[in-house]
Write a protein that holds these residues in place. Structure first.
Motif, PDB file in Angstrom:
ATOM      1  N   SER A  35      52.636 -36.291 -19.217  1.00 43.87           N
ATOM      2  CA  SER A  35      52.084 -35.519 -18.112  1.00 43.87           C
ATOM      3  C   SER A  35      50.571 -35.707 -18.032  1.00 43.87           C
ATOM      4  O   SER A  35      49.915 -36.133 -18.982  1.00 43.87           O
ATOM      5  CB  SER A  35      52.438 -34.043 -18.255  1.00 43.87           C
ATOM      6  OG  SER A  35      51.377 -33.355 -18.840  1.00 43.87           O
ATOM      7  N   CYS A  59      52.940 -27.008 -20.800  1.00 42.72           N
ATOM      8  CA  CYS A  59      53.124 -28.203 -19.995  1.00 42.72           C
ATOM      9  C   CYS A  59      54.359 -28.014 -19.104  1.00 42.72           C
ATOM     10  O   CYS A  59      55.143 -27.091 -19.294  1.00 42.72           O
ATOM     11  CB  CYS A  59      53.320 -29.393 -20.928  1.00 42.72           C
ATOM     12  SG  CYS A  59      53.595 -30.947 -20.088  1.00 42.72           S
ATOM     13  N   CYS A 100      56.914 -29.759 -19.331  1.00 44.03           N
ATOM     14  CA  CYS A 100      58.074 -29.951 -20.201  1.00 44.03           C
ATOM     15  C   CYS A 100      58.263 -28.769 -21.146  1.00 44.03           C
ATOM     16  O   CYS A 100      59.021 -28.852 -22.113  1.00 44.03           O
ATOM     17  CB  CYS A 100      57.931 -31.242 -21.003  1.00 44.03           C
ATOM     18  SG  CYS A 100      56.646 -31.180 -22.257  1.00 44.03           S
ATOM     19  N   CYS A 111      49.468 -32.729 -23.438  1.00 43.55           N
ATOM     20  CA  CYS A 111      50.802 -32.645 -24.028  1.00 43.55           C
ATOM     21  C   CYS A 111      51.102 -33.897 -24.841  1.00 43.55           C
ATOM     22  O   CYS A 111      50.741 -35.002 -24.445  1.00 43.55           O
ATOM     23  CB  CYS A 111      51.828 -32.479 -22.907  1.00 43.55           C
ATOM     24  SG  CYS A 111      53.511 -32.400 -23.513  1.00 43.55           S
ATOM     25  N   HIS A 124      54.329 -34.479 -25.791  1.00 44.06           N
ATOM     26  CA  HIS A 124      55.769 -34.716 -25.637  1.00 44.06           C
ATOM     27  C   HIS A 124      56.135 -35.530 -24.411  1.00 44.06           C
ATOM     28  O   HIS A 124      57.142 -36.203 -24.406  1.00 44.06           O
ATOM     29  CB  HIS A 124      56.517 -33.379 -25.605  1.00 44.06           C
ATOM     30  CG  HIS A 124      56.336 -32.618 -26.875  1.00 44.06           C
ATOM     31  ND1 HIS A 124      57.203 -32.736 -27.934  1.00 44.06           N
ATOM     32  CD2 HIS A 124      55.369 -31.760 -27.266  1.00 44.06           C
ATOM     33  CE1 HIS A 124      56.773 -31.967 -28.927  1.00 44.06           C
ATOM     34  NE2 HIS A 124      55.668 -31.368 -28.545  1.00 44.06           N
ATOM     35  N   CYS A 125      55.364 -35.431 -23.404  1.00 46.45           N
ATOM     36  CA  CYS A 125      55.682 -36.198 -22.204  1.00 46.45           C
ATOM     37  C   CYS A 125      54.411 -36.874 -21.726  1.00 46.45           C
ATOM     38  O   CYS A 125      53.362 -36.726 -22.330  1.00 46.45           O
ATOM     39  CB  CYS A 125      56.264 -35.283 -21.122  1.00 46.45           C
ATOM     40  SG  CYS A 125      55.068 -34.125 -20.457  1.00 46.45           S
TER      41      CYS A 125
HETATM   42 ZN   LIG Z   1      54.750 -32.285 -21.620  1.00 47.36          ZN
END
Ligand SMILES: [Zn+2]
Length: 467
Positions: free
Chosen positions: A117, A128, A130, A112, A114-115
């Motif tokens: 993780s 994910c 998120c 991912c 965006h986060c």
């Molecule tokens: Zn994520």
């Protein structure tokens, strides 16, 4: 391959009969031996693709493997890629080879963006935590530097590899190889390029005089060998019901009709690494010089000559990647947790690239400190829930040389028509096959173009006995 031609090569010293140019033996270092040993890690599907390629020796045919491989292209399956470009489970060991002929390309992993993780996936389709898709591609960090340690190895014409050590008697080797007089031999050095490695792979599958063939650029020809059935007992867990259509006049199986799990089983051969096949067949694959090569690898002391114990294991007991798992499994698959994934930041010229390290349990400690372990999402996807390679429920047919296709009465009629076989020359037999028969078909597929007839011969003789 155009445009990617490099001068990359490894030199190989040959000791050759001065008159006939027959190679007695070769002396090679780690770079060459690693390449030769890596043949054991190649999945059969990769081998089928490589031997079909042009090189000095031209394309070759290996038993029924080529026809099995080509039948995948015509199948309606979303897993074509997986069968046509099967991943090598020892990719982390092979990627650092000086001459790597496996053109499968690195296995892709995604995470991912965006986060932070720690989720990892084989596909971009997974979500994910998120809720975003795992879209950022991350690459494997290679830390395994091939299989053997630096040193000198002796390789015979039929690919028996021995370390150059006091444990191996040089003079008896000379005598065993038929060298009577030092003056009857000459020394040569050849530059082994990627193209030559491809030729060597082809020779190793068909010939018992691989190095001579390589030196003389002589194309080995496929010789159908006498097929000896494997001595493995049937395991009650594996059962396939088949209808065999046999031609009475020559006793050969024209085709076998079965359900989708039978088609899946045959197609899964393409995912099997060569070393795993030899192991499963008890060292008797009867493929060219492969059994001798396998045995010599198994005989070499891993503590002295191999980089590590796992390096040897990846050759003599290679495993399937978990995503090749089927409901009926011929080759064992390690439990999914056996692979561990770690995130690793690599800094090159101030740029940070995220890479993934993959370890097999017990293979290596997480010695680089506290690397975050990543969680691979459902590693069995896309063959989740063991749904298999082909679509079901449906009937499938496999011809004697393992062309796998969906079955319909019309296709059967067309097939018989093409071969112009009258109905009164046909008979049908219902059989149930188990692990023994599957392994017989696997073995026959690598040594004959009549994989079903040879692999199921003991079931055919029973037909005659009944009458
Ligand atoms: Zn994520």
């Amino acid at each position: 391959m155009a445009g990617t031609q490099t001068d990359e090569h490894v030199s190989l010293k040959l000791v050759v009969n001065a008159e006939t140019n027959k190679v007695y033996f070769a002396e090679a270092g780690k770079d060459f031996v690693d390449v030769l040993f890596s043949f054991m890690t190649l999945p059969l599907g990769t081998i089928a693709r490589l031997i079909d390629k042009d090189s000095k020796m031209g394309p070759i045919t290996l038993g029924s493997l080529n026809s099995l491989y080509h039948s995948v292209a015509h199948l309606d399956t979303q897993y074509k890629e997986m069968l046509l470009q099967p991943s090598n489970s020892a990719e982390d060991f092979c990627n650092t080879l000086k001459l790597n002929i496996d053109d499968t390309g690195p296995k892709k992993y995604f995470m991912c963006t965006h986060c932070c993780s720690i989720l990892l996936s084989f596909t971009t389709l997974r979500k994910c935590r998120c809720a975003n898709n795992l879209t950022q591609e991350v690459f494997l960090k290679h830390f395994c530097n091939g299989f053997v340690k630096d040193g000198v190895f002796i390789i015979t014409d039929d690919l028996i590899v021995m370390p150059n050590s006091v444990d191996y008697a040089t003079f008896s080797l000379f005598q065993n190889l038929g060298i009577r007089n030092p003056s009857s031999v000459k020394e040569m050095t050849i530059n082994v390029t990627k193209e030559k490695v491809l030729d060597l792979l082809k020779c190793s599958l068909l010939s018992k005089s691989c190095l001579t063939d390589l030196l003389l650029e002589k194309k080995p020809t496929f010789q159908s060998s006498t097929f000896l059935s494997s001595r493995i007992e049937n395991d009650s867990g594996i059962k396939f019901k088949l209808k065999l259509v046999i031609r009475k006049s020559n006793g050969k199986i024209l085709y076998a009709q079965g359900e989708k799990d039978f088609a899946d089983m045959l197609l899964s051969f393409l995912t099997f690494p060569m070393g795993g096949v030899v192991r499963k067949l008890g060292g008797n694959s009867s493929v060219g010089s492969i059994d001798g090569l396998y045995k010599s690898i198994a005989d070499i002391n891993e503590n002295v000559y191999f980089m590590s114990k796992p390096a040897k294991n990846r050759l003599v007991d290679p495993c399937l990647l978990p995503h090749f798992k089927l409901s009926i499994q011929i080759l064992p698959i390690p439990r999914p947790s056996i692979f561990r994934y770690y995130r690793y930041n690599e800094f090159i010229n101030g740029t940070c690239t995220i890479r993934v390290m993959i370890f097999k349990d017990g293979e290596r400690e997480n010695s680089d400190g506290k690397l975050p372990e990543m969680k691979l999402l459902n590693p069995e996807t896309p063959i989740a829930n063991a749904e298999g390679f082909v679509k079901g429920p449906a009937m499938y047919v496999a011809t004697d040389n393992l062309v796998v296709a969906p079955f319909s009465p019309i296709s059967a009629l067309n097939f018989l028509n093409r071969l112009s076989i009258p109905f009164n020359d046909l008979k049908e037999k219902d059989v149930t096959i188990g692990l023994k028969e599957c392994l017989n078909i696997l073995k026959a597929s690598l040594t004959t173009t009549s994989a079903l007839t040879n692999g199921l011969r003991h079931l055919l003789t029973e037909v005659k006995e009944e009458k």
